[in-house]
Scaffold this motif. Structure first.
Motif, PDB file in Angstrom:
ATOM      1  N   ILE A 176      -2.151  10.901   1.422  1.00  0.00           N
ATOM      2  CA  ILE A 176      -2.926   9.854   0.717  1.00  0.00           C
ATOM      3  C   ILE A 176      -3.767  10.499  -0.394  1.00  0.00           C
TER       4      ILE A 176
ATOM      5  N   ASN B 138      -8.913  -2.508   2.407  1.00  0.00           N
ATOM      6  CA  ASN B 138      -8.602  -1.079   2.335  1.00  0.00           C
ATOM      7  C   ASN B 138      -9.451  -0.249   3.304  1.00  0.00           C
TER       8      ASN B 138
ATOM      9  N   GLY C  77      -7.855   1.338   7.524  1.00  0.00           N
ATOM     10  CA  GLY C  77      -7.459   2.697   7.921  1.00  0.00           C
ATOM     11  C   GLY C  77      -8.683   3.533   8.265  1.00  0.00           C
TER      12      GLY C  77
ATOM     13  N   HIS D   2      -1.116  12.515   7.304  1.00  0.00           N
ATOM     14  CA  HIS D   2      -1.370  11.183   6.720  1.00  0.00           C
ATOM     15  C   HIS D   2      -2.408  11.285   5.590  1.00  0.00           C
ATOM     16  N   PHE D   3      -3.535  11.957   5.887  1.00  0.00           N
ATOM     17  CA  PHE D   3      -4.622  12.030   4.910  1.00  0.00           C
ATOM     18  C   PHE D   3      -4.258  12.903   3.714  1.00  0.00           C
TER      19      PHE D   3
ATOM     20  N   ILE E 249      -4.392   5.840  -3.623  1.00  0.00           N
ATOM     21  CA  ILE E 249      -4.045   4.543  -3.024  1.00  0.00           C
ATOM     22  C   ILE E 249      -3.088   3.807  -3.975  1.00  0.00           C
ATOM     23  N   SER E 250      -2.138   3.058  -3.385  1.00  0.00           N
ATOM     24  CA  SER E 250      -1.110   2.417  -4.222  1.00  0.00           C
ATOM     25  C   SER E 250      -1.707   1.357  -5.157  1.00  0.00           C
TER      26      SER E 250
ATOM     27  N   ARG F  24       5.603   6.640  -1.117  1.00  0.00           N
ATOM     28  CA  ARG F  24       4.757   6.735   0.084  1.00  0.00           C
ATOM     29  C   ARG F  24       5.543   6.593   1.389  1.00  0.00           C
TER      30      ARG F  24
ATOM     31  N   GLY G 271       2.394   7.029   9.622  1.00  0.00           N
ATOM     32  CA  GLY G 271       1.600   5.907  10.138  1.00  0.00           C
ATOM     33  C   GLY G 271       2.247   5.290  11.366  1.00  0.00           C
ATOM     34  N   ILE G 272       3.566   5.109  11.327  1.00  0.00           N
ATOM     35  CA  ILE G 272       4.280   4.546  12.492  1.00  0.00           C
ATOM     36  C   ILE G 272       4.076   5.469  13.705  1.00  0.00           C
TER      37      ILE G 272
ATOM     38  N   TRP H 151       4.018   6.193   5.368  1.00  0.00           N
ATOM     39  CA  TRP H 151       4.393   5.087   6.259  1.00  0.00           C
ATOM     40  C   TRP H 151       4.961   5.638   7.581  1.00  0.00           C
TER      41      TRP H 151
ATOM     42  N   PHE I 102       0.689   5.042  15.033  1.00  0.00           N
ATOM     43  CA  PHE I 102       0.558   3.802  15.780  1.00  0.00           C
ATOM     44  C   PHE I 102       1.047   3.994  17.229  1.00  0.00           C
TER      45      PHE I 102
ATOM     46  N   HIS J 269      -4.264  -2.536   9.873  1.00  0.00           N
ATOM     47  CA  HIS J 269      -3.965  -1.583   8.794  1.00  0.00           C
ATOM     48  C   HIS J 269      -2.462  -1.556   8.530  1.00  0.00           C
TER      49      HIS J 269
END
Ligand code: HEM
Length: 218
Positions: free
Chosen positions: A209, A37, A40, A205-206, A214-215, A117, A124-125, A121, A128, A103
């Motif tokens: 979250i 974890n 990230g 993103h943050f 967290i999942s 979520r 996140g993509i 995701w 990236f 991550h």
């Protein structure tokens, strides 16, 4: 009473810092979390190093065709700690891409992309792609042989995309081939467009979250 405690008390009396600080320090961490974890968070540490070293490099780097290469030589040979800061920036760029990939794989294999979520995701993509594009746009800046040919290949790959490819290639190059126009564009993308984009994406993103936590394991 130590100096640090006195400073803390000074500000605590004015801004009531104790409550939020204690909340952060005593927050319970779910038992199912483990070292994976941290991927990230490590990616974020890399980003912070990049921001700091990037600002230092920008004090000396000159984004013009005749001066780019020589300004990098100067950073390497004359500027105090220049070679160290440049090396740190170049290496951390690779580590950041590596950690973002780890991550991504981690959250994929624990299926953390599932509802609720989805947008964590998706952001996140986007993060990236921005991270990879940071690396690609930074590669041209030293204007050495490696930079020139890597950018030639990279922009040709962009040009091979169906429909939009030729427009993307023209946009990136600022003409038919690599020139001063290309360098100006890559510099603007690297130090203005991408930092602004990544900060917005990280905020999204943050905050998602933070809101959802967290999942849980499936
Ligand atoms: C600059 C790049 C990135 C940074 C700084 C970052 C940062 C973080 C942090 C600190 C967390 C919370 C701790 C954790 O579970 O690891 C997290 C969670 C998450 N990230 Fe990222 N991330 C980035 C890129 C990505 C990418 C590429 C993806 C996937 C496409 C992604 C998807 C997720 C998801 C789905 C979660 C929630 C995980 C869960 O709840 O178990 N992130 N991110």
């Amino acid at each position: 009473m130590g100096v640090a405690t006195r400073i803390f008390r000074y500000f605590d009396r004015r801004y009531r810092l104790r409550e939020p600080v204690e909340y952060q320090l005593n927050k319970r961490i779910p038992a199912h979390l483990n070292w994976t974890n941290c991927f990230g968070g490590i990616t974020f540490v890399c980003f912070s190093v990049q921001a700091l070293t990037g600002i230092l490099l920008a004090f000396y780097y000159k984004p013009s065709m005749p001066e780019a290469y020589t300004s990098v030589l100067r950073i390497m040979e004359e500027v105090p700690f220049g070679a160290f800061v440049r090396g740190l920036h170049a290496w951390t760029a690779n580590v950041m891409i590596f950690m973002a990939t780890l991550h991504l794989l981690k959250v994929f294999f624990i299926s953390a992309y599932r509802p609720p979520r989805e947008f964590t995701w998706v952001s996140g993509i986007a993060l990236f792609f921005v991270t990879v594009f940071f690396g690609f746009s930074g590669y041209l800046l030293p204007m050495n042989q490696l930079a020139y040919w890597a950018t030639t290949v990279g922009t040709q790959i962009a040009g091979a995309f169906p429909l939009v490819g030729s427009y993307a290639q023209l946009f990136l190059l600022g003409g038919g081939k690599i020139s001063g126009e290309t360098l100006t564009r890559f510099y603007a993308i690297h130090v203005l467009v991408l930092p602004a984009t990544i900060i917005l994406l990280l905020a999204a993103h943050f905050s998602m979250i933070r809101r959802q936590g967290i999942s849980e394991p499936l």
